[in-house]
Design an enzyme around this catalytic site. Structure first.
Site, PDB file in Angstrom:
ATOM      1  N   GLU A 110       0.842  -1.192   0.000  1.00  0.00           N
ATOM      2  CA  GLU A 110       0.000   0.000   0.000  1.00  0.00           C
ATOM      3  C   GLU A 110       0.874   1.237   0.000  1.00  0.00           C
ATOM      4  OE1 GLU A 110      -4.184  -1.463   1.916  1.00  0.00           O
ATOM      5  OE2 GLU A 110      -2.748  -0.583   3.295  1.00  0.00           O
ATOM      6  N   CYS A 123       3.786   8.519   0.868  1.00  0.00           N
ATOM      7  CA  CYS A 123       4.284   7.557   1.856  1.00  0.00           C
ATOM      8  C   CYS A 123       4.496   6.227   1.146  1.00  0.00           C
ATOM      9  CB  CYS A 123       3.278   7.419   2.992  1.00  0.00           C
ATOM     10  SG  CYS A 123       3.771   6.251   4.280  1.00  0.00           S
ATOM     11  N   CYS A 130       6.130  -6.863   7.478  1.00  0.00           N
ATOM     12  CA  CYS A 130       7.114  -6.294   8.407  1.00  0.00           C
ATOM     13  C   CYS A 130       7.489  -7.355   9.436  1.00  0.00           C
ATOM     14  CB  CYS A 130       6.521  -5.071   9.111  1.00  0.00           C
ATOM     15  SG  CYS A 130       7.727  -4.122  10.073  1.00  0.00           S
ATOM     16  N   CYS A 134       5.472  -4.238  16.017  1.00  0.00           N
ATOM     17  CA  CYS A 134       5.112  -3.140  16.924  1.00  0.00           C
ATOM     18  C   CYS A 134       3.626  -3.276  17.254  1.00  0.00           C
ATOM     19  CB  CYS A 134       5.409  -1.792  16.280  1.00  0.00           C
ATOM     20  SG  CYS A 134       7.169  -1.549  15.920  1.00  0.00           S
ATOM     21  N   CYS A 137       0.776  -1.033  15.671  1.00  0.00           N
ATOM     22  CA  CYS A 137       0.821  -0.845  14.219  1.00  0.00           C
ATOM     23  C   CYS A 137       0.120  -1.989  13.499  1.00  0.00           C
ATOM     24  CB  CYS A 137       2.291  -0.743  13.768  1.00  0.00           C
ATOM     25  SG  CYS A 137       2.491  -0.482  11.991  1.00  0.00           S
ATOM     26  N   GLY A 196       6.899  -1.899   6.272  1.00  0.00           N
ATOM     27  CA  GLY A 196       8.256  -2.397   6.383  1.00  0.00           C
ATOM     28  C   GLY A 196       9.195  -1.497   7.160  1.00  0.00           C
ATOM     29  N   SER A 228      12.221   6.668   7.786  1.00  0.00           N
ATOM     30  CA  SER A 228      11.847   6.417   9.177  1.00  0.00           C
ATOM     31  C   SER A 228      12.276   5.020   9.596  1.00  0.00           C
ATOM     32  CB  SER A 228      10.329   6.556   9.350  1.00  0.00           C
ATOM     33  OG  SER A 228       9.945   6.207  10.666  1.00  0.00           O
ATOM     34  N   SER A 250      11.032   6.237  14.895  1.00  0.00           N
ATOM     35  CA  SER A 250       9.744   5.798  15.420  1.00  0.00           C
ATOM     36  C   SER A 250       9.962   5.440  16.892  1.00  0.00           C
ATOM     37  CB  SER A 250       9.259   4.579  14.608  1.00  0.00           C
ATOM     38  OG  SER A 250       7.951   4.224  14.939  1.00  0.00           O
ATOM     39  N   LEU A 251       9.769   6.406  17.797  1.00  0.00           N
ATOM     40  CA  LEU A 251      10.201   6.281  19.190  1.00  0.00           C
ATOM     41  C   LEU A 251       9.102   5.721  20.100  1.00  0.00           C
ATOM     42  CD1 LEU A 251      12.572   6.806  21.135  1.00  0.00           C
ATOM     43  CD2 LEU A 251      11.608   9.088  21.538  1.00  0.00           C
ATOM     44  N   HIS A 252       8.089   6.525  20.386  1.00  0.00           N
ATOM     45  CA  HIS A 252       6.853   6.090  21.050  1.00  0.00           C
ATOM     46  C   HIS A 252       6.939   5.767  22.538  1.00  0.00           C
ATOM     47  CE1 HIS A 252       5.657   6.032  16.929  1.00  0.00           C
ATOM     48  NE2 HIS A 252       6.384   4.972  16.662  1.00  0.00           N
ATOM     49  N   CYS A 370      -1.378   6.804   9.613  1.00  0.00           N
ATOM     50  CA  CYS A 370      -0.151   6.228  10.151  1.00  0.00           C
ATOM     51  C   CYS A 370      -0.444   4.963  10.957  1.00  0.00           C
ATOM     52  CB  CYS A 370       0.541   7.264  11.039  1.00  0.00           C
ATOM     53  SG  CYS A 370       2.090   6.720  11.763  1.00  0.00           S
TER      54      CYS A 370
END
Length: 391
Positions: A110, A123, A130, A134, A137, A196, A228, A250-252, A370
């Protein structure tokens, strides 16, 4: 030469090749060495600047050469299986790549286009599925099928520009939601934030950035290409040295205990190692800040104490923070933080001197926001592929 083969024609496509790849393709059809540089320049212009879909339109290429190219190669694009358009103008395309061999059904990814008044952001995906799992996600719930080739990454931009009428002679969709005016480009920015982990496909991503940013073709500024990563620490320095792309993390989470749950890769490369890699990132400066993405999860990572710890972590790093309201998907285990909580978090970070915009959710109604991307490509198990190969 990495080949993306149209199994209907059996001809490898030249779309998405580097200059070196085009030169190799020309040598393979016995093009005289003295002509290689000129022919590469011609093909580059037609493929990446003009968006040529066949060799016949290349009028400054000799008829004999055009015929030879057509006999041996194609300019095959991936197939747009489905297009969805959000009420906010966001577009999501399900793109099926040409099969790479007889066992490949044609991988699907996508790709999302986000129009704004002053820019258009595409994007792109770097893998089918992947490996990172996570937990917030949706893409992470799809197992990794394979890496995308350089050609397949570049082709996403070419397909998007065609769908948006962004090549010479094409007409844009008539919805008024694509940047317009003198000098405006439908796609001005690229973010490797689709399906990915880009740094687990480093070489193909690096080469794709080189093609995307070449001034004689697609001509996107490297300042407008952002890669990213969830924190593949050993490859971060290479990204800066070899691609020059902008970096996003990509911290979070600000504590290893929590980040281990949200981003399991953290168990391998903990926050302290990740932050040191950011401090050492080649080219990072106040003019080229590293973006830290932080998804806001209700009651999980959104307290004032965590905002203050985030500020402490970022000390010494030229940074900006994108606060991302969690975008739900079917079966998601989290909820989005309340707006008041997000604002308090943002104020703490902003008052410490960091830009902390709250990213406006886009394309939620078509699962294009996202963390929501997921195709339905199925993976052939290694055993099944081996059995088929032995038949």
């Amino acid at each position: 030469m990495a080949e993306n083969i149209d199994l209907n024609t059996k001809k490898p496509s030249l779309l998405g090749l580097t200059r070196a790849g085009l030169a190799e393709a020309l040598r393979a059809i016995d093009t005289p060495e003295r002509e290689i540089r000129m022919r590469v320049a011609q093909l580059w212009h037609w493929i990446y600047f003009q968006g040529a879909q066949n060799f016949d339109v290349m009028l400054n290429v000799s008829k004999v050469m055009r015929q030879k190219l057509a006999e041996n190669y194609s300019l095959t694009r991936p197939q747009v299986v489905e297009e969805q358009v959000s009420v906010d103008g966001t577009r999501k395309w399900l793109i099926r790549m040409a099969p790479v061999d007889a066992l490949d059904k044609g991988a699907e990814v996508e790709c999302v286009y986000i129009p704004e008044s002053d820019r258009g952001t595409l994007c792109v995906s770097s893998q089918v599925g992947c490996t990172l799992n996570c937990t917030f996600c949706h893409t992470g719930t799809q197992k990794l099928v394979r890496n995308l080739t350089t050609q397949e990454i570049v082709a996403q931009l070419v397909v998007a520009r065609e769908m948006l009428g962004d090549f010479p002679g094409l007409t844009p969709p008539d919805n008024g939601l694509i940047p317009s005016g003198e000098g405006a480009r439908a796609v001005s920015n690229i973010v490797f934030m689709g399906m990915g982990e880009p740094l687990y496909n480093f070489e193909n991503v690096r080469d794709a950035v080189e093609i995307l940013s070449d001034g004689d073709g697609l001509s996107l500024s490297k300042r407008r290409i952002t890669v990213s990563t969830s924190g593949v620490v050993p490859e971060i320095e290479r990204l800066g040295l070899e691609s020059g792309a902008a970096l996003a993390i990509s911290l979070h989470a600000v504590r290893d205990e929590l980040r281990n749950k949200l981003v399991p890769l953290n168990k391998k490369y903990p926050i302290s190692e990740l932050m040191q890699a950011c401090r050492d990132y080649p080219g990072a400066s106040n003019a080229r800040r590293i973006t830290f993405e932080y998804v806001m999860l209700k009651g999980v990572n959104d307290s004032p104490a965590e905002a203050r710890e985030l500020v402490r972590l970022l000390k010494g790093v030229p940074a900006k923070i994108n606060l991302i309201p969690f975008n739900p998907w079917p079966g998601a285990p989290y909820e989005c933080s309340d707006w008041e909580t997000i604002e308090k978090f943002s104020d703490i970070v902003f008052n410490a001197g960091y830009a902390s915009p709250v990213r406006t959710p886009r394309g939620r109604d078509i699962l294009a926001a996202c963390g929501q991307l997921k195709s339905e490509t199925e993976k052939l198990r290694a055993r099944a592929r081996l059995a088929a190969e032995l038949e």
